[in-house]
Motif scaffolding. Structure first.
Motif, short mmCIF file in Angstrom:
data_model
loop_
_atom_site.label_atom_id
_atom_site.label_comp_id
_atom_site.label_asym_id
_atom_site.label_seq_id
_atom_site.Cartn_x
_atom_site.Cartn_y
_atom_site.Cartn_z
N ALA A 50 6.26 82.29 -35.32
CA ALA A 50 6.66 81.03 -35.94
C ALA A 50 6.28 80.96 -37.41
O ALA A 50 6.77 80.09 -38.13
N ILE A 51 5.42 81.85 -37.90
CA ILE A 51 4.99 81.82 -39.30
C ILE A 51 5.70 82.88 -40.12
O ILE A 51 6.45 82.57 -41.05
N CYS A 52 5.48 84.17 -39.79
CA CYS A 52 6.06 85.23 -40.61
C CYS A 52 7.52 85.51 -40.25
O CYS A 52 8.27 86.03 -41.08
N ARG A 109 7.79 89.43 -36.95
CA ARG A 109 7.02 90.20 -35.98
C ARG A 109 7.13 89.53 -34.62
O ARG A 109 7.28 88.32 -34.53
N PRO A 110 7.00 90.30 -33.54
CA PRO A 110 7.11 89.70 -32.21
C PRO A 110 6.01 88.67 -31.96
O PRO A 110 4.84 88.91 -32.28
N ALA A 111 6.38 87.52 -31.39
CA ALA A 111 5.41 86.49 -31.04
C ALA A 111 4.74 86.86 -29.72
O ALA A 111 5.42 87.06 -28.72
N GLU A 112 3.42 86.94 -29.70
CA GLU A 112 2.69 87.39 -28.52
C GLU A 112 1.64 86.40 -28.04
O GLU A 112 1.17 86.53 -26.91
N HIS A 113 1.24 85.43 -28.88
CA HIS A 113 0.12 84.56 -28.55
C HIS A 113 0.54 83.09 -28.67
O HIS A 113 1.21 82.70 -29.63
N VAL A 114 0.08 82.29 -27.72
CA VAL A 114 0.29 80.84 -27.78
C VAL A 114 -0.74 80.25 -28.73
O VAL A 114 -1.95 80.44 -28.56
#
Length: 389
Positions: free
Chosen positions: A264-266, A269-274
């Motif tokens: 949600a920021i960069c 890159r794949p999102a992996e963490h809540v």
């Protein structure tokens, strides 16, 4: 076992007791190792005596069994496993056993560099411990980014290798997690404040910038393909998410689908963490490892993130004239001499600096949203963002 007779002592000895010599028909030296050592020592001491130099008495090479090696420092014969690796030696082992090797290296560092820390500072950054203490005094002992913790770690530019300033452990680590990317840090600050592209997308789709127990049902209504898992097949992660964040595995998958699988920021890159607000427990989005860890090390603080972004771009720390006619460091707005501020008295300056940088970002965003035709025509000032009239 093959043997050979030594010309000096006349004894018949195994060929392993002779050095190799290409000029000999059998490829071995004329004298055994023991006799060869005495001959060599006698010749050496004779030459030294002619020069008026004194030498220590000759010490015969100790007899070493197979699979063992002699350490000249502790004067003990030990197994090969007690010696470190050294590819420059014919044996492939270091000259000293491991404890003696460590002691020799420590003595060398102390003698040549003044200690282990000074040795590492010279090796990694090309500076001494004394220079680090001078830098620390100029900063007032505080980390130039967060203005909360003591400055202990030398930070350097990984592209040029040049030393920048002293930071605390968390700020130094956060720069590495964000890969010294100032735009990612500013985007992270907007993300924490509920602004930016991710927050706008959440507001359009959910009517809120965060996900919690009250509005999680809105997320399920967005995707018709999402089907709840049978209770018997729910994973351990499902119950972990329910307990910690108030959402389940399906909610996390839907949120990830809403973000197209990206952080949600960069956003690359794949999102992996809540990611969640540690105060309210609301879920803000899903992040990659670097953004999630970097924000955590900076304490989820937009002020520290914007200061870190300016620091990387060399817009945070500057030199200004002081009262004595020299120069000093300045890294806050309004300006204050860091040498005059105690470590626990930075909070008021930190808040004011945060407001200043937030306002500066707002001006930059307003300028970026202006039509370039108006700027080129002179109707708007590109520096201040105000009408020229």
């Amino acid at each position: 076992m093959l043997t050979k007779k030594c010309r000096d002592c006349g004894q018949e000895k195994p060929v392993s007791e002779f050095w190799k010599r290409k000029a000999s028909p059998d490829g071995l030296a004329l004298y055994c190792k023991e006799c060869f050592g005495r001959r060599n020592a006698k010749s050496y001491r004779k030459g030294q005596a002619k020069q008026g130099k004194q030498t220590r008495p000759y010490r015969a090479r100790p007899t070493v069994p197979e699979g063992m090696k002699y350490c000249p420092r502790c004067k003990e014969t030990k197994p090969f496993g007690e010696f470190g690796r050294n590819r420059t030696r014919s044996s492939g082992l270091s000259s000293y056993c491991k404890p003696c090797h460590n002691a020799v290296i420590a003595e060398y560092k102390q003698r040549k560099h003044g200690g282990h820390r000074n040795f590492l500072l010279k090796l990694r950054y090309g500076i001494t411990a004394e220079q680090v203490e001078q830098m620390k005094a100029l900063q007032g002992g505080v980390c130039v980014i967060c203005l909360r913790s003591a400055a202990k770690h030398v930070d350097h530019d990984h592209m040029t290798g040049l030393v920048r300033h002293l930071l605390c452990f968390k700020c130094n680590g956060a720069l590495g997690q964000f890969e010294d990317d100032p735009q990612r840090m500013r985007d992270a600050a907007l993300y924490l404040e509920g602004r930016g592209p991710h927050a706008r997308r959440m507001m359009i789709d959910l009517g809120a910038t965060v996900l919690n127990r009250a509005n999680r049902h809105l997320l399920r209504s967005l995707s018709k393909w999402a089907q709840p898992r049978p209770r018997d097949h729910r994973s351990r992660r499902h119950y972990h998410l329910r307990q910690k964040y108030g959402i389940d595995h399906e909610d996390a998958e839907l949120l990830l689908h809403l973000q197209v699988g990206l952080c949600a920021i960069c956003c690359d890159r794949p999102a992996e963490h809540v990611d969640h607000d540690h105060g309210t427990g609301d879920v803000r989005g899903m992040l990659c490892t670097g953004c999630n860890t970097g924000m955590g090390q900076l304490g989820d603080d937009p002020v520290a993130l914007r200061r870190a972004a300016d620091y990387v771009q060399r817009r945070l720390v500057r030199e200004v004239p002081d009262e004595s006619g020299g120069t000093r460091l300045s890294f806050t707005e309004p300006d204050v001499d860091p040498r005059m501020v105690p470590l626990d008295a930075w909070e008021p300056y930190r808040r004011q600096d945060g407001e200043f940088r937030k306002a500066a970002v707002a001006v930059e965003e307003e300028i970026e949203s202006m039509p370039w035709a108006a700027i080129f025509s002179g109707e708007w000032d590109a520096d201040t963002g105000a009408p020229t009239g």
